[in-house]
Scaffold this motif. Structure first.
Motif, PDB file in Angstrom:
ATOM      1  N   ARG A 101       0.839  -1.208   0.000  1.00  0.00           N
ATOM      2  CA  ARG A 101       0.000   0.000   0.000  1.00  0.00           C
ATOM      3  C   ARG A 101       0.872   1.255   0.000  1.00  0.00           C
ATOM      4  NH1 ARG A 101      -5.428  -0.281  -0.920  1.00  0.00           N
ATOM      5  NH2 ARG A 101      -5.438   1.696   0.154  1.00  0.00           N
ATOM      6  N   LEU A 102       1.952   1.232   0.759  1.00  0.00           N
ATOM      7  CA  LEU A 102       2.865   2.364   0.798  1.00  0.00           C
ATOM      8  C   LEU A 102       3.470   2.626  -0.584  1.00  0.00           C
ATOM      9  CD1 LEU A 102       4.076   4.379   2.844  1.00  0.00           C
ATOM     10  CD2 LEU A 102       5.967   2.788   3.110  1.00  0.00           C
ATOM     11  N   ALA A 103       3.784   1.546  -1.302  1.00  0.00           N
ATOM     12  CA  ALA A 103       4.357   1.661  -2.645  1.00  0.00           C
ATOM     13  C   ALA A 103       3.278   1.915  -3.704  1.00  0.00           C
ATOM     14  CB  ALA A 103       5.138   0.400  -3.004  1.00  0.00           C
ATOM     15  N   LYS A 104       2.040   1.983  -3.270  1.00  0.00           N
ATOM     16  CA  LYS A 104       0.904   2.182  -4.169  1.00  0.00           C
ATOM     17  C   LYS A 104       0.784   1.055  -5.212  1.00  0.00           C
ATOM     18  CE  LYS A 104       0.566   7.202  -3.661  1.00  0.00           C
ATOM     19  NZ  LYS A 104       0.961   7.215  -2.316  1.00  0.00           N
ATOM     20  N   ASP A 105       1.176  -0.145  -4.793  1.00  0.00           N
ATOM     21  CA  ASP A 105       1.035  -1.339  -5.630  1.00  0.00           C
ATOM     22  C   ASP A 105      -0.255  -2.038  -5.200  1.00  0.00           C
ATOM     23  OD1 ASP A 105       1.157  -3.697  -7.029  1.00  0.00           O
ATOM     24  OD2 ASP A 105       3.123  -4.302  -6.266  1.00  0.00           O
ATOM     25  N   TYR A 106      -1.362  -1.556  -5.720  1.00  0.00           N
ATOM     26  CA  TYR A 106      -2.662  -2.043  -5.276  1.00  0.00           C
ATOM     27  C   TYR A 106      -2.951  -3.453  -5.768  1.00  0.00           C
ATOM     28  CZ  TYR A 106      -2.984   2.792  -3.935  1.00  0.00           C
ATOM     29  OH  TYR A 106      -2.726   4.011  -3.359  1.00  0.00           O
ATOM     30  N   ASP A 107      -2.417  -3.837  -6.934  1.00  0.00           N
ATOM     31  CA  ASP A 107      -2.575  -5.223  -7.389  1.00  0.00           C
ATOM     32  C   ASP A 107      -1.813  -6.172  -6.467  1.00  0.00           C
ATOM     33  OD1 ASP A 107      -4.257  -4.691  -9.537  1.00  0.00           O
ATOM     34  OD2 ASP A 107      -2.581  -4.365 -10.917  1.00  0.00           O
ATOM     35  N   GLY A 108      -0.609  -5.783  -6.056  1.00  0.00           N
ATOM     36  CA  GLY A 108       0.157  -6.587  -5.115  1.00  0.00           C
ATOM     37  C   GLY A 108      -0.553  -6.697  -3.773  1.00  0.00           C
TER      38      GLY A 108
END
Length: 127
Positions: A101-108
């Protein structure tokens, strides 16, 4: 086999976290390099090796406790080790979810939820 579902769930957690720990140990440099790029735009960019080490420790604890939990269920129907294995699995997944979430990797992040659901079910069953 009164505990078949719990044993299967713990086997899933054991395989998931011991394999993940194995990959982090034996491919440390590759993981750090990929994660430094992944977190380059976040506050974790300078903390990647330390964060990865903390995650590795929690994953190994989760995997080992889950494996011991299977043995405990098979030998005397005790649930303590499996319960704590499931708890540490949830903590590990929450750590990863926070990072994604911090990296804005919502698929991950969405993928992590798929693993989180069985871990929470294991906590519930083994409580």
């Amino acid at each position: 086999m009164n505990n078949a579902a719990s044993i299967l769930m713990l086997a899933f957690l054991t395989l998931t976290f011991l394999q993940s720990g194995y990959e982090k140990i034996f491919y440390w440099k590759d993981n750090v390099a990929w994660l430094k790029e992944h977190f380059a735009q976040t506050k974790l960019k300078n903390q990647v090796p330390l964060a990865l080490f903390h995650l590795l420790v929690v994953e190994l604890i989760a995997g080992i406790l889950s494996a011991v939990g299977i043995i405990q269920l098979l030998t005397n129907s005790g649930r303590e080790y499996g319960f704590y294995g499931a708890i540490f699995s949830c903590i590990s997944l929450l750590m990863m979810l926070f990072g994604q979430r911090l990296a804005k990797d919502y698929d991950g992040a969405r993928t992590i939820v798929i693993y989180f659901i069985p871990a929470v079910i294991a906590v519930y069953w083994l409580n």
